[in-house]
Write a protein that holds these residues in place. Structure first.
Motif, PDB file in Angstrom:
ATOM      1  N   PRO A   1      49.702  38.640  14.024  1.00 48.16           N
ATOM      2  CA  PRO A   1      48.979  39.347  12.946  1.00 48.16           C
ATOM      3  C   PRO A   1      47.911  38.529  12.236  1.00 48.16           C
ATOM      4  O   PRO A   1      47.692  38.720  11.033  1.00 48.16           O
ATOM      5  CB  PRO A   1      50.102  39.727  12.004  1.00 48.16           C
ATOM      6  N   ASP A   2      47.261  37.667  12.956  1.00 52.52           N
ATOM      7  CA  ASP A   2      45.998  37.055  12.546  1.00 52.52           C
ATOM      8  C   ASP A   2      46.125  35.871  11.590  1.00 52.52           C
ATOM      9  O   ASP A   2      45.117  35.297  11.208  1.00 52.52           O
ATOM     10  CB  ASP A   2      45.031  38.085  11.961  1.00 52.52           C
ATOM     11  N   TYR A   3      47.308  35.519  11.205  1.00 51.08           N
ATOM     12  CA  TYR A   3      47.438  34.291  10.421  1.00 51.08           C
ATOM     13  C   TYR A   3      47.861  33.119  11.315  1.00 51.08           C
ATOM     14  O   TYR A   3      47.863  31.975  10.873  1.00 51.08           O
ATOM     15  CB  TYR A   3      48.462  34.466   9.286  1.00 51.08           C
ATOM     16  N   LYS A   4      48.200  33.420  12.564  1.00 47.03           N
ATOM     17  CA  LYS A   4      48.700  32.383  13.456  1.00 47.03           C
ATOM     18  C   LYS A   4      47.549  31.635  14.114  1.00 47.03           C
ATOM     19  O   LYS A   4      46.485  32.202  14.372  1.00 47.03           O
ATOM     20  CB  LYS A   4      49.563  33.005  14.556  1.00 47.03           C
ATOM     21  N   PRO A   5      47.744  30.356  14.433  1.00 50.01           N
ATOM     22  CA  PRO A   5      46.754  29.645  15.240  1.00 50.01           C
ATOM     23  C   PRO A   5      46.668  30.271  16.627  1.00 50.01           C
ATOM     24  O   PRO A   5      47.568  30.997  17.075  1.00 50.01           O
ATOM     25  CB  PRO A   5      47.309  28.218  15.313  1.00 50.01           C
TER      26      PRO A   5
ATOM     27  N   ARG B   1      38.642  34.550  14.387  1.00 56.09           N
ATOM     28  CA  ARG B   1      38.162  33.210  14.044  1.00 56.09           C
ATOM     29  C   ARG B   1      39.211  32.437  13.245  1.00 56.09           C
ATOM     30  O   ARG B   1      39.263  31.199  13.294  1.00 56.09           O
ATOM     31  CB  ARG B   1      36.859  33.304  13.259  1.00 56.09           C
ATOM     32  N   ALA B   2      40.046  33.166  12.513  1.00 52.36           N
ATOM     33  CA  ALA B   2      41.088  32.499  11.734  1.00 52.36           C
ATOM     34  C   ALA B   2      42.115  31.830  12.633  1.00 52.36           C
ATOM     35  O   ALA B   2      42.853  30.948  12.182  1.00 52.36           O
ATOM     36  CB  ALA B   2      41.769  33.500  10.806  1.00 52.36           C
ATOM     37  N   GLY B   3      42.183  32.239  13.892  1.00 48.65           N
ATOM     38  CA  GLY B   3      43.059  31.554  14.832  1.00 48.65           C
ATOM     39  C   GLY B   3      42.508  30.229  15.297  1.00 48.65           C
ATOM     40  O   GLY B   3      43.198  29.460  15.973  1.00 48.65           O
ATOM     41  N   VAL B   4      41.240  29.950  14.950  1.00 55.17           N
ATOM     42  CA  VAL B   4      40.597  28.693  15.328  1.00 55.17           C
ATOM     43  C   VAL B   4      40.578  27.719  14.162  1.00 55.17           C
ATOM     44  O   VAL B   4      40.795  26.519  14.316  1.00 55.17           O
ATOM     45  CB  VAL B   4      39.159  28.957  15.823  1.00 55.17           C
ATOM     46  N   THR B   5      40.311  28.230  12.974  1.00 56.09           N
ATOM     47  CA  THR B   5      40.204  27.395  11.785  1.00 56.09           C
ATOM     48  C   THR B   5      40.617  28.190  10.560  1.00 56.09           C
ATOM     49  O   THR B   5      40.515  29.422  10.536  1.00 56.09           O
ATOM     50  CB  THR B   5      38.763  26.883  11.599  1.00 56.09           C
TER      51      THR B   5
END
Length: 488
Positions: A86-90, A372-376
């Motif tokens: 759900p988009d908070y994970k790396p 993009r949040a999975g990258v940084t």
């Protein structure tokens, strides 16, 4: 809910999956109580020649010794890697390696794209449909016709409004058409008040049941310019029939410079510059992309003061598919004759210069904030890094074009990607691989997930399935880029 069912969190559908079953996307399953990705994770082997693998993906007969893999002949793609939902994970894999002594990192994830579509280029001289006409698959609207380009016609399919802004049936049909096109499968499309066309990436289009063979060499005017010398002295007049710009040899500047005499020919349509005519007929699927079957229908009466009996007239289309030869009688009326041998070569030359007709499918998607949040932890830094050419973006290892402006909106040629690189989720949305490759030091400055970085060699020790594929020989190698290695 059965106690032995597990919940999949790989996409917003959040399926409950019983043992031995798969989720609604057929990509994840319950294997002995564990959620597993069913498709193999794809890695690329670099190839020096087409179809020839250089090195195996690590050596299976020895365990990883904990050292960094020093060669750059293996690239980990996002195909089969899984998502960040759900988009908070790396990202599922953040892989480090060395390239020419530079520590690199590749961040790998499968993006869930609601904001996506395909741009389809169809090489054909036939009229497919008016601009903005609706394109349908299984009767549902999935896109529209855009512009006609030089020898091709363009379609824009998909997009968030078709995927989620209409009925459930429209969204399902759109997702299915996009998935098939992106995975290199044929799709039957119909265009409102236009043609039926079968589109498959890398193959010839089929328009109204007829397979296209070639795209036109140029417009009618350009064809006159290219072949004027080959017609000079062998025929008195040439008309190259074209839906856009029909050319007339004797009036064209190329004919004037060669000294071609005036013939008194009169063309219907709107005269542009000398020897160039617009709107000689309506668009269609016959001569030169027009609706005419009889080329003489675009001619008026010859001027008796300039024409003469025996005048030789060649009419030909921009692909050489249609041609006819005429001679004027005593009343200055064209009578069809067999094409003389000395003109056959020029018609054949037009065909020779027409490239094979193909369908090109470009996947287009926007890498949103959650991806993009999975990258940084600070997604805008990734966007800036891509814009500054410090981070290279690939799609299944294939090169992409990054659109200027905000965000990371990219296009990729699906024929340059490994087979079946795309999936879907029933929301509906397409699942596409995306990889970000940059220097490890730059990744640290982005605020990347350094604690999740793992050496390339470590993934071989895991039980997950992986599939080795030879990289497309025409693609630049993702780990070799001036932008990524110029600063050591």
């Amino acid at each position: 809910m059965a106690d032995d069912a597990i919940r999949c969190d790989a996409c917003p559908v959040l399926c409950y999956i019983k043992p031995g079953r798969t989720g609604s996307c057929d990509r994840y399953g319950n294997h002995e109580g564990k959620l597993v990705r069913l498709d193999p994770h794809v890695v690329l082997d670099r190839a020096l020649e087409r179809g020839e693998s250089v090195v195996p993906f690590l050596e299976r007969n020895r365990d990883w010794d904990g050292t960094l893999v020093s060669h750059n002949d293996t690239f980990v793609t996002a195909i089969g890697a899984g998502t960040t939902y759900p988009d908070y994970k790396p990202a599922p894999f953040i892989i480090s390696s060395q390239v020419d002594g530079v520590d690199m990192v590749t961040v790998v994830t499968e993006g869930i794209f609601s904001y996506c579509g395909v741009k389809v280029k169809i090489d054909t001289d036939r009229h497919l449909g008016a601009e903005c006409s609706t394109v349908r698959s299984h009767g549902e609207a999935v896109g529209h016709v855009t512009t006609s380009e030089y020898g091709s016609q363009m379609l824009s399919l998909g997009g968030v409004r078709h995927l989620t802004g209409g009925s459930r049936q429209e969204g399902t049909a759109t997702c299915d058409a996009l998935l098939r096109l992106c995975n290199g499968k044929p799709v039957d499309l119909t265009i409102d008040d236009g043609a039926k066309v079968v589109v498959q990436a890398g193959t010839a289009p089929i328009v109204d049941g007829v397979q296209e063979e070639r795209m036109r060499v140029g417009c009618g005017s350009a064809t006159i310019g290219m072949f004027a010398k080959q017609w000079f002295g062998k025929v008195d007049e040439v008309v190259v029939v074209d839906d856009h710009i029909t050319g007339v040899l004797s009036e064209h500047q190329a004919g004037k410079l060669l000294g071609v005499s005036e013939t008194g020919i009169k063309l219907k349509g709107r005269r542009s510059t000398p020897g160039r005519y617009f709107q000689v007929a309506e668009p269609g699927t016959s001569w030169g992309g027009t609706n005419i079957d009889d080329p003489l229908s675009i001619l008026g009466k010859f001027n008796a003061k300039k024409a003469w009996p025996g005048l030789r007239l060649l009419m030909v289309s921009t692909t050489g598919e249609h041609f006819a030869y005429f001679e004027l009688d005593e009343d200055l009326k064209p009578n069809e004759r067999e094409l003389p041998a000395h003109l056959r070569e020029s018609v054949a030359r037009i065909k020779e210069n027409c490239e094979p007709a193909l369908c090109t499918v470009l996947f287009m998607g926007g890498a949103g904030g959650s991806l993009r949040a999975g990258v940084t932890e600070n997604p805008v830094r990734l966007t800036n890094s891509v814009r500054d050419a410090l981070t290279r973006v690939t799609c299944g290892g294939a090169p992409v074009y990054i659109w200027p402006g905000g965000g990371i909106t990219f296009m990729a040629d699906v024929t340059r990607m490994p087979q079946n690189a795309f999936g879907y989720v029933p929301t509906p949305a397409l699942v596409a691989p995306i990889e970000f490759t940059l220097k490890l030091s730059d990744y640290a400055q982005l605020g990347g997930y350094l604690e999740n970085v793992r050496p390339l060699g470590s993934i071989v020790a895991e039980s997950e399935k992986r599939h080795r594929v030879t990289a497309h020989s025409d693609n630049p190698w993702p780990l070799q880029s001036q932008a990524l290695t110029k600063r050591k």
